[in-house]
Every structure is written in C-alpha cells, then in structure tokens.
Design an enzyme around this catalytic site. Structure first.
Site, PDB file in Angstrom:
ATOM      1  N   CYS A 135     103.449 127.588  -3.368  1.00  8.56           N
ATOM      2  CA  CYS A 135     103.856 128.424  -2.271  1.00  8.56           C
ATOM      3  C   CYS A 135     102.935 128.433  -0.982  1.00  8.56           C
ATOM      4  O   CYS A 135     101.725 128.029  -1.263  1.00  8.56           O
ATOM      5  CB  CYS A 135     104.512 129.801  -2.350  1.00  8.56           C
ATOM      6  SG  CYS A 135     103.437 131.056  -2.948  1.00  8.56           S
ATOM      7  N   CYS A 136     103.712 128.623   0.116  1.00  7.94           N
ATOM      8  CA  CYS A 136     102.789 128.901   1.454  1.00  7.94           C
ATOM      9  C   CYS A 136     102.166 127.349   1.780  1.00  7.94           C
ATOM     10  O   CYS A 136     102.740 126.488   1.792  1.00  7.94           O
ATOM     11  CB  CYS A 136     101.928 129.863   1.277  1.00  7.94           C
ATOM     12  SG  CYS A 136     101.146 130.640   2.788  1.00  7.94           S
ATOM     13  N   ILE A 137     100.745 127.345   1.716  1.00  8.47           N
ATOM     14  CA  ILE A 137     100.039 126.177   2.196  1.00  8.47           C
ATOM     15  C   ILE A 137      99.560 125.280   0.804  1.00  8.47           C
ATOM     16  O   ILE A 137      99.291 124.257   1.137  1.00  8.47           O
ATOM     17  CB  ILE A 137      98.713 126.659   2.865  1.00  8.47           C
ATOM     18  CG1 ILE A 137      97.962 125.460   3.444  1.00  8.47           C
ATOM     19  CG2 ILE A 137      97.625 127.414   2.079  1.00  8.47           C
ATOM     20  CD1 ILE A 137      98.845 124.749   4.665  1.00  8.47           C
TER      21      ILE A 137
END
Length: 225
Positions: A135-137
C-alpha cells in the site's frame, strides 16, 4: 487453516520509516482474519532520521530493525532470516521508509535501486506463486521488480486530494499498468498475485485509509492457497 503472513517494516514514522497508521491497520485486519503474523525489517541504518515535528533531517543515526521494533512491540526479526517457505503471504506497508530505506526512490526516482534482500523477497514470493500486498508508495517496488504488473496508487491526476499522483507517471514509464482506484478500494493483479491500495497517497480521513487497507488485506489473503 490460518494464513501465515510476513509483514515487512521499514522503520517507525511516516517521514523516515513505516507509516504507523498503515502498519497498524494491516495488523488489525490480519488479526481479525485470524492470520498468523511475523514482522521483519532490514538490520541496517536508515537513510536519515527526520524530526517529525519540523519535517527536517537531523544528525542522528537509527537502525531500521530497532525502529521497527517500536511498531512490532519488540517482536521483529532480521529480514535476512526470512524463510519464504514458512509463509503464505507477504505485505509491505508504505511510508517514506520504503522510498528511503528499502530503496532510494526518494533520491533517484525512476533510476532508483532496491535493497537486495527486498528484491529477493519479492522475487521469491512471486516465483513461489505466493501473493504480495502493498500500500501507499510500496507498490513502486513491485513496478521495478515485476515488469508489466498492474497496481494502484490511487488517482493519476494531481490535486489537493491526490498530492502524489505524478508518481503514477513513473509506474507507466517502467512498463506497468496503473489502475485508478479510490482510497477505499484495492486493485488485484491476479496474474502476478499482487494486491495494492493507495492508503496515504490520498489526502483522506483515517477511517477511509483504514477501510481501503482492509480491502487490500482481504484480497491478498484470498489469493493465498
């Protein structure tokens, strides 16, 4: 049978380590699903230490494994000791630690390199047909290591709600497919057994990030044999 999940941490704190709320959301959703979780981290120094009040680097040195222990309540293992055969799934939360400690994305962007143990982890799980959740970066790691994979980092048009949307341009440049999703959704790349969600790539309320991560966790576990 309970799924065995390796969660890979990159320190403690959004600006120089794992995003704490993302890690906590992952752990809560895994706990609710009855998964057996073991946390791992690299045993090396962080790129730098950031004063989280000011958002500025300091002269301090900190170890990724020791910092990750703050999230893991002390129960974290050197990533070098991870045995892929002992796990069904691997999940990597975001935070700048992914871009600074697991890789040098924060400095080099599309020309970035990834820590060898992280490359080995992703390649070994992929080769074994075991799902990966990010998730995210963190999906930027998959974009580099799994050519042609599909992933999401949210929306690809920059605005106040999506301040990091231009990151998706690099995903496309690396030959991967970016799929626009809301913060409460996840994308499933069935072929590569890769599940991604945007989390705090979106300027969204905490509960929406939590719910989106829940979808990512659920779909990742669903792919495990």
């Amino acid at each position: 049978m309970a799924k065995r999940v390796a969660v890979i941490l990159s320190g403690c704190g959004v600006y120089d380590g794992t995003e704490i709320h993302e890690a906590s959301a992952i752990l809560v959703h895994l706990s609710r699903a009855g998964a057996k979780v073991k946390m791992f981290a690299l045993n090396t120094d962080q790129m730098h230490v950031v004063n989280h009040c000011e958002g500025k680097p300091t002269e301090e040195k900190r170890n990724i494994l020791q910092e990750s222990a703050r999230i893991a309540r002390g129960d974290v293992t050197d990533l070098a000791k991870l045995d892929v055969s002992a796990f069904d799934v691997a999940i990597i939360p975001g935070g700048f630690g992914v871009a600074k400690n697991l890789s040098d994305w924060a400095v080099k962007n599309k020309d970035f390199t990834i820590q060898p143990l992280i490359v080995k982890l992703i390649k070994d799980f992929h080769k074994a047909g075991k799902p990966l959740g990010m998730c995210c970066i963190a999906p930027i790691l998959a974009a580099k290591i799994l050519p042609g994979c599909e992933l999401t980092m949210g929306e690809d048009k920059e605005c106040e709600k999506w301040p990091y949307a231009k990151t998706t341009d690099f995903v496309k440049e690396m030959g991967c497919k970016h799929v626009n999703k809301t913060v409460e959704e996840a994308h499933v790349d069935v072929k590569n057994k890769l599940v991604t969600s945007c989390a705090f790539m979106c300027n969204a309320p905490f509960h929406q990030v939590f719910d989106g991560i829940g979808v990512m966790v659920k779909e990742t576990l669903k792919l495990a044999k």
